[in-house]
Design a protein around this motif. Structure first.
Motif, mmCIF file in Angstrom:
data_model
loop_
_atom_site.group_PDB
_atom_site.id
_atom_site.type_symbol
_atom_site.label_atom_id
_atom_site.label_comp_id
_atom_site.label_asym_id
_atom_site.label_seq_id
_atom_site.Cartn_x
_atom_site.Cartn_y
_atom_site.Cartn_z
ATOM 1 N N LEU A 131 -6.446 -0.050 -6.439
ATOM 2 C CA LEU A 131 -7.246 -0.448 -5.486
ATOM 3 C C LEU A 131 -8.427 -1.039 -5.987
ATOM 4 N N MET A 132 -8.809 -0.743 -6.940
ATOM 5 C CA MET A 132 -10.248 -1.144 -7.766
ATOM 6 C C MET A 132 -10.099 -2.480 -8.195
ATOM 7 N N TRP B 39 0.941 -1.153 0.084
ATOM 8 C CA TRP B 39 0.148 0.005 0.068
ATOM 9 C C TRP B 39 0.632 1.239 0.180
ATOM 10 N N PHE C 208 1.067 4.150 -2.638
ATOM 11 C CA PHE C 208 0.969 5.560 -2.555
ATOM 12 C C PHE C 208 2.341 6.541 -2.967
ATOM 13 N N VAL D 108 -4.121 5.764 -7.648
ATOM 14 C CA VAL D 108 -4.534 4.632 -6.520
ATOM 15 C C VAL D 108 -6.014 4.131 -6.601
ATOM 16 N N ALA D 109 -6.811 4.718 -7.447
ATOM 17 C CA ALA D 109 -7.909 4.151 -7.861
ATOM 18 C C ALA D 109 -7.694 2.887 -8.652
ATOM 19 N N GLY E 173 -10.568 -11.281 -5.693
ATOM 20 C CA GLY E 173 -11.473 -11.767 -4.933
ATOM 21 C C GLY E 173 -12.665 -12.491 -5.533
ATOM 22 N N VAL E 174 -13.354 -11.598 -6.405
ATOM 23 C CA VAL E 174 -14.550 -12.285 -7.036
ATOM 24 C C VAL E 174 -14.224 -13.465 -7.857
ATOM 25 N N PRO F 2 -10.182 -6.192 -5.619
ATOM 26 C CA PRO F 2 -11.577 -7.059 -5.321
ATOM 27 C C PRO F 2 -11.695 -7.715 -6.552
ATOM 28 N N ILE F 3 -11.266 -7.548 -7.740
ATOM 29 C CA ILE F 3 -11.941 -8.522 -8.858
ATOM 30 C C ILE F 3 -11.063 -9.726 -8.652
ATOM 31 N N GLY G 65 -5.084 10.552 -7.617
ATOM 32 C CA GLY G 65 -6.352 9.710 -7.361
ATOM 33 C C GLY G 65 -6.603 8.745 -8.182
ATOM 34 N N VAL H 153 -14.044 -16.718 -6.312
ATOM 35 C CA VAL H 153 -15.207 -17.450 -5.729
ATOM 36 C C VAL H 153 -16.014 -18.075 -7.214
ATOM 37 N N LEU H 154 -15.763 -17.746 -8.009
ATOM 38 C CA LEU H 154 -16.413 -18.344 -9.159
ATOM 39 C C LEU H 154 -16.342 -19.623 -9.313
ATOM 40 N N PRO H 155 -17.244 -20.514 -9.592
ATOM 41 C CA PRO H 155 -17.262 -22.093 -9.876
ATOM 42 C C PRO H 155 -16.630 -22.401 -11.035
#
Lengths: 287, 236
Positions: A208-209, A87, A91, A204-205, A215-216, A212-213, A201, A219-221
């Protein structure tokens, strides 16, 4: 435009001395960029953020070194230092990249740069080299401090020092990978806007954004989606490369046997960002 | 006051860079849709999408870009002087700009959060998220608007708050949560529609009171700062 150094005679001062070529131009821009990255030659205010971040990483390394010298074990090794500080690296890139390229756009000096015998490639190369060096210094120096502790507290003499060095060099290589990925992406974003605030901005966006992709996708099968999930975010891409090259299985990312794809994407990502940067500087307008 | 609000809104939307605000909400809704389409259990993806992306990234980053943009870009350009020299109370200037900032960041973050919430757990959860995010947008906007008056580097300081204070320290040090707007938002949403997805870690009273303190305190202090504002050149 001739190949060797051109000095435009705008009628003020004659110059008969030696003419420095592209190498000197590159070097001058690189040194300037590296100094600007750490706020050297600027006011105290512009030193706060870069030195603050570098100081925290250094402090963590020193604490780590202290623990090692007392207990003989690392809190985290050379690789984990980079991962833990991710992180702060984001920054740092968000501070320095706009400093390097957005300022030039904002103050409208790009036409001045390119009216000298500087090519777009030179400019991009100097800026990328400066940011890569800055990020590498930010991570590499703390790693070196960890190495010094390891080398001084070793019980096996010279062999121990060599062993420690054998761990440090790949660790530095890992930091260099971090530096290249972060430098190429963040410079590309920063080169799109003249406002440092928006550039910071945006950088960082983006970093950071994308996290989560991963993570998603995880969990996909679908087994393949799990293995490819790390490709979605620069940070997990880097750790995917580490898993591939070091055969790790404990980093929380399952890449299966798709390791080479991570290596290829890391390479292609850096190359694509640099090419887009070059394309961006094909034409510069004064704002 | 309405003119100031109109000029501010035009300054935000009149440029291409407003498009920068689009990818975040689109990504949030897109990820929720993908998970829903594959029939993944919301317990598995809800936290990553709603908290990890929605409340930890979309809401603060949008509020940061908008909140520092409404006043900060005018301070940067030096055009703030045109507004300051008009016979307007400074209070009205701040309130108008804050209103625009809150409105824009609330719309940009609440709508996708509502959609994601509905996809994850139904209408009630979506509304809870939207309401909590609106409260968060007010607190964040007031804080970042204040930052843009206190320092010439509001975005970097705001990023320190989001990345280091809420992101890095919030995970390891429990004490920092009391001063983290993200935690208030999570707690409030969790109390309105209790689910396993939201890890509400602070007291509800603390969350509400602290949100109000952030919003009111930020506004009042911003009015105070603009009252004695001095123009300065570009930062070096």
């Amino acid at each position: 435009m001739s190949e060797a150094g051109v000095i435009h005679d705008i009628g003020y001062q004659r110059y008969q001395g030696p003419r420095l070529g592209r190498g000197a131009l590159l070097q001058a821009m690189y040194v300037h960029g590296l100094r600007a990255a750490f706020g050297l030659g600027r006011s105290a205010k512009s030193k706060i953020f870069p030195w603050g971040v570098a100081g925290i990483v250094l402090l963590v390394a020193v604490i780590n070194a202290g623990v090692r010298s007392q207990t003989g074990n690392w809190l985290f090794d050379y690789y984990q230092l980079d991962d833990t500080m991710s992180w702060l690296v984001i920054f740092f890139a968000a501070i320095v990249a706009p400093e390097l390229v957005s300022r030039d756009i904002r103050s409208g000096v790009l036409p001045l740069y390119f009216s000298r015998p500087v090519r777009a490639a030179d400019y991009v190369m100097a800026k990328v080299a400066a940011l890569v060096s800055a990020v590498f210094l930010m991570l590499g120096v703390p790693q070196f401090i960890m190495f010094l502790t390891g080398a001084f507290t070793t019980k096996t003499g010279m062999r121990g020092v060599w062993h420690e060095l054998g761990l440090l060099i790949p660790g530095w290589g890992y930091s260099l990978l971090w530096a290249f990925i972060f430098a190429s992406i963040s410079l590309l974003i920063a080169s799109l806007t003249g406002k440092r605030a928006f550039a910071a901005g945006g950088i960082v966006a983006v970093f950071l954004m994308t996290a989560p992709i991963v993570g998603v996708l995880n969990v996909l099968p679908s087994e393949t989606a799990h293995h490819l999930s790390g490709l979605a975010s620069p940070i997990s891409l880097i750790s995917g490369v580490e898993i591939w090259l070091r055969d790790r299985t404990d980093l929380g990312l399952d890449i299966g046997n798709l390791g080479p794809i991570y290596g290829i994407e890391a390479f292609c990502l850096i190359a694509a960002c640099l090419l887009l940067l070059l394309a961006r500087y094909r034409k510069v307008a004064s704002l | 006051m309405s003119t100031v609000a109109y000029i501010t809104a035009r300054g935000l939307f009149g440029r291409r860079r407003v498009l920068l605000l689009l990818p975040l909400p689109v990504l949030l809704v897109g990820l929720a849709l993908i998970c829903r389409a594959y029939d993944v259990d919301p317990d598995q993806w809800g936290q990553a999408v709603v908290v990890g992306l929605g409340l930890a990234v979309v809401l603060p980053v949008t509020s940061l870009i908008v909140g520092t943009g409404v006043l900060g870009s005018e301070v940067d350009d030096g055009t703030i002087i045109h507004i300051l020299t008009k016979p307007l109370p400074r209070r009205d200037i701040i309130l108008a700009k804050l209103l625009v900032a809150v409105g824009v960041s609330a719309v940009v973050s609440c709508v996708p959060l509502y959609v994601a919430g509905v996809l994850a757990d139904g209408n009630r959860f979506g509304l809870a998220l939207a309401a909590a995010a609106a409260i968060g947008a007010v607190a964040y906007s007031a804080l970042f608007l204040l930052l843009s008056l206190l320092t010439r580097r509001p975005v970097l300081l705001g990023l320190v708050y989001i990345l280091v204070w809420e992101g890095l320290l919030g995970r390891f040090v429990s004490g920092t949560r009391v001063l983290s707007i993200e935690q208030y938002v999570i707690t409030i949403a969790d109390k309105i529609a209790p689910t396993d997805m939201l890890p509400g870690k602070v007291n509800l009273t603390v969350a509400i009171v602290m949100s109000v303190i952030f919003a009111l305190g930020g506004t009042v202090y911003a009015i105070n700062r603009l009252g004695s504002f001095s123009m300065a050149g570009e930062t070096s």
